[in-house]
Design a protein around this motif. Sequence first.
Motif, PDB file in Angstrom:
ATOM      1  N   LYS A 168       0.903  -1.414   0.070  1.00 38.51           N
ATOM      2  CA  LYS A 168       0.150   0.064   0.013  1.00 38.51           C
ATOM      3  C   LYS A 168       0.847   1.153   0.133  1.00 38.51           C
ATOM      4  N   VAL A 169       2.078   1.307   0.644  1.00 42.29           N
ATOM      5  CA  VAL A 169       2.984   2.416   0.546  1.00 42.29           C
ATOM      6  C   VAL A 169       3.485   2.415  -0.462  1.00 42.29           C
ATOM      7  N   ILE A 172       1.373   4.388  -2.708  1.00 43.87           N
ATOM      8  CA  ILE A 172       1.283   5.855  -2.456  1.00 43.87           C
ATOM      9  C   ILE A 172       2.339   6.548  -2.973  1.00 43.87           C
ATOM     10  N   LYS A 215       0.841   3.275   7.542  1.00 42.78           N
ATOM     11  CA  LYS A 215       0.377   3.495   6.114  1.00 42.78           C
ATOM     12  C   LYS A 215      -0.308   4.955   5.918  1.00 42.78           C
ATOM     13  N   THR A 216      -1.203   5.190   6.844  1.00 43.06           N
ATOM     14  CA  THR A 216      -1.769   6.655   6.785  1.00 43.06           C
ATOM     15  C   THR A 216      -0.888   7.494   7.350  1.00 43.06           C
ATOM     16  N   LEU A 219       0.862   8.133   3.979  1.00 44.25           N
ATOM     17  CA  LEU A 219       0.049   9.082   3.231  1.00 44.25           C
ATOM     18  C   LEU A 219      -0.016  10.393   3.257  1.00 44.25           C
ATOM     19  N   TYR A 220      -0.353  11.064   4.902  1.00 46.29           N
ATOM     20  CA  TYR A 220      -0.223  12.283   5.400  1.00 46.29           C
ATOM     21  C   TYR A 220       0.987  12.875   4.925  1.00 46.29           C
ATOM     22  N   CYS A 222       2.834  12.460   2.663  1.00 41.36           N
ATOM     23  CA  CYS A 222       3.049  12.717   1.208  1.00 41.36           C
ATOM     24  C   CYS A 222       2.245  13.833   0.593  1.00 41.36           C
ATOM     25  N   LEU A 223       1.088  13.621   1.219  1.00 37.91           N
ATOM     26  CA  LEU A 223      -0.113  14.813   0.750  1.00 37.91           C
ATOM     27  C   LEU A 223      -0.640  15.803   1.744  1.00 37.91           C
ATOM     28  N   THR A 227      -6.464  13.621   1.983  1.00 34.83           N
ATOM     29  CA  THR A 227      -6.239  12.369   1.704  1.00 34.83           C
ATOM     30  C   THR A 227      -6.785  12.104   0.241  1.00 34.83           C
ATOM     31  N   ILE A 229      -5.937  12.301  -3.387  1.00 27.76           N
ATOM     32  CA  ILE A 229      -4.727  12.754  -3.989  1.00 27.76           C
ATOM     33  C   ILE A 229      -4.672  13.950  -4.728  1.00 27.76           C
TER      34      ILE A 229
END
Length: 336
Positions: A168-169, A172, A215-216, A219-220, A222-223, A227, A229
Amino acid sequence: MIILGIETSCDETAIAVVEDGVKVLSNIVASQQKLHTRFGGVVPEIACRAHTESIITVIDNAIIEANIKISDINAISVANTPGLIGALLIGLTTAKTLSWILKIPLITVNHLHAHIYASKIEHENIDYPVISLVVSGGHTTLFITQSETRHTRIGGTIDDAAGEAFDKVGKILGLGYPAGPEIDNISRNGNERAILFPRSYMGKDSLDFSFSGIKTAVLYHCLGQDTKIDRTKPRLKDHEIADLAASFQEAVVDVLVDKTIYAATKFSARGIILGGGVASNSRLRQKLGEAAKHRDIPLYYPSKTLCMDNAAMVAGLAYHKCQEKEFSGLEVEAIP
Ligand code: KG4
Ligand code: ZN
C-alpha cells in the motif's frame, strides 16, 4: 517417500515434488503477477481463473522436471488454509482428485505452517522450541513452534499485514505491485532516519501488531492531511522517495524485530524462524540477525525462492504429517 505439493492459496499456482521432506526434486511457481499488477492488488476472480487454466500443466511440468513417473508419487499434499476461498478450492479439488485416482493418501497443511517449514528444507538441524514469525502479504503472525507440525499462535496483526503495508505504501509512492522488493531496493539509497514514522507496539507485553497507522502516516506525509490525492502537486523526487521508503521500512522492521526478540526471550526459545514473502527483506534479515546474535539465539530463514509462496514447503511439511499419520479424508474443506 515422494510427495507432490500443491499451493494455490493466493496468486501463485505452485507445484513441487519433494522426497523425504527436504530433497526438492522440482519446485515450479507459475506467477500471476502480470495479471494483477494493473489492479494494484490480487483480484480473486482473476486468480481463480488463472489457477484453473494452468494447474494441470504446472503439475505435468513438475513431474517431468522431477524426473519421476506419476506412479512414483506416494502422497498428495495441499495447503487448504488460510487464503482466498476460491483459489484454495482449486488446489484442494485437484489434490482430492489425484489422491482418489492414484489411491494414495491426501495430506492437508496450513499455509502459514508451511512458510515456517520452508527454513527446515535448508537448515536440517533446528532445535525446538523456536519462535516463528510469518510475515507475508496476507499475514503477520507469531507462533511458538514445538516441532515441524506443532505451532501455537501467540500474536498477530489486528489490521494490515506487514507485506500489505509495503504494497500500500508502494502505491502511495507510485511504485509497482507488489512493492515490497522495490521498497527494499530503493531504501538502500535512502536515509532511514529522515522521517520518524510511528512505531505501533500495542502496549507493553503485547505480541500483536498494527500496520494500518503507518500507512496513513506515510500518506499524510506525502499529501498533507488531505487524503484525496492532489495530482497537481509536484511528484516526489527520487531521493525523497528513497528517504520515505527507508524510513517506512525501518519503522516496520523495528516493530517486527522488537516483538520477535521479546517473544523469544519470554518463551526461552532455542531459535527464531522467519518465513513468508517479507522474510526476503534485507533490512529485516539484517536487524533481526544482529538482535538474535546479540542474545545468542540462532536465526533461520529460507533463501528467497522459498520465502515466497511455493509448494516445496507444503510437500516438505506434509512428509512430517505423514510420519505422524495425519491424513485427510476427501470430505476435508478449504478454510479461508
Ligand atoms: O508469502 P508471499 O509470497 O504471499 C503471501 O502469502 O502473501 O508474500 C508476498 C508479500 C508481498 O506483500 C510482497 O510485497 C512482500 O511479500 N515482499 C517483500 C519483499 N519481497 C516480497 N516485502 C518487503 N521486502 C521484500 N524484499
Ligand atoms: Zn504465503
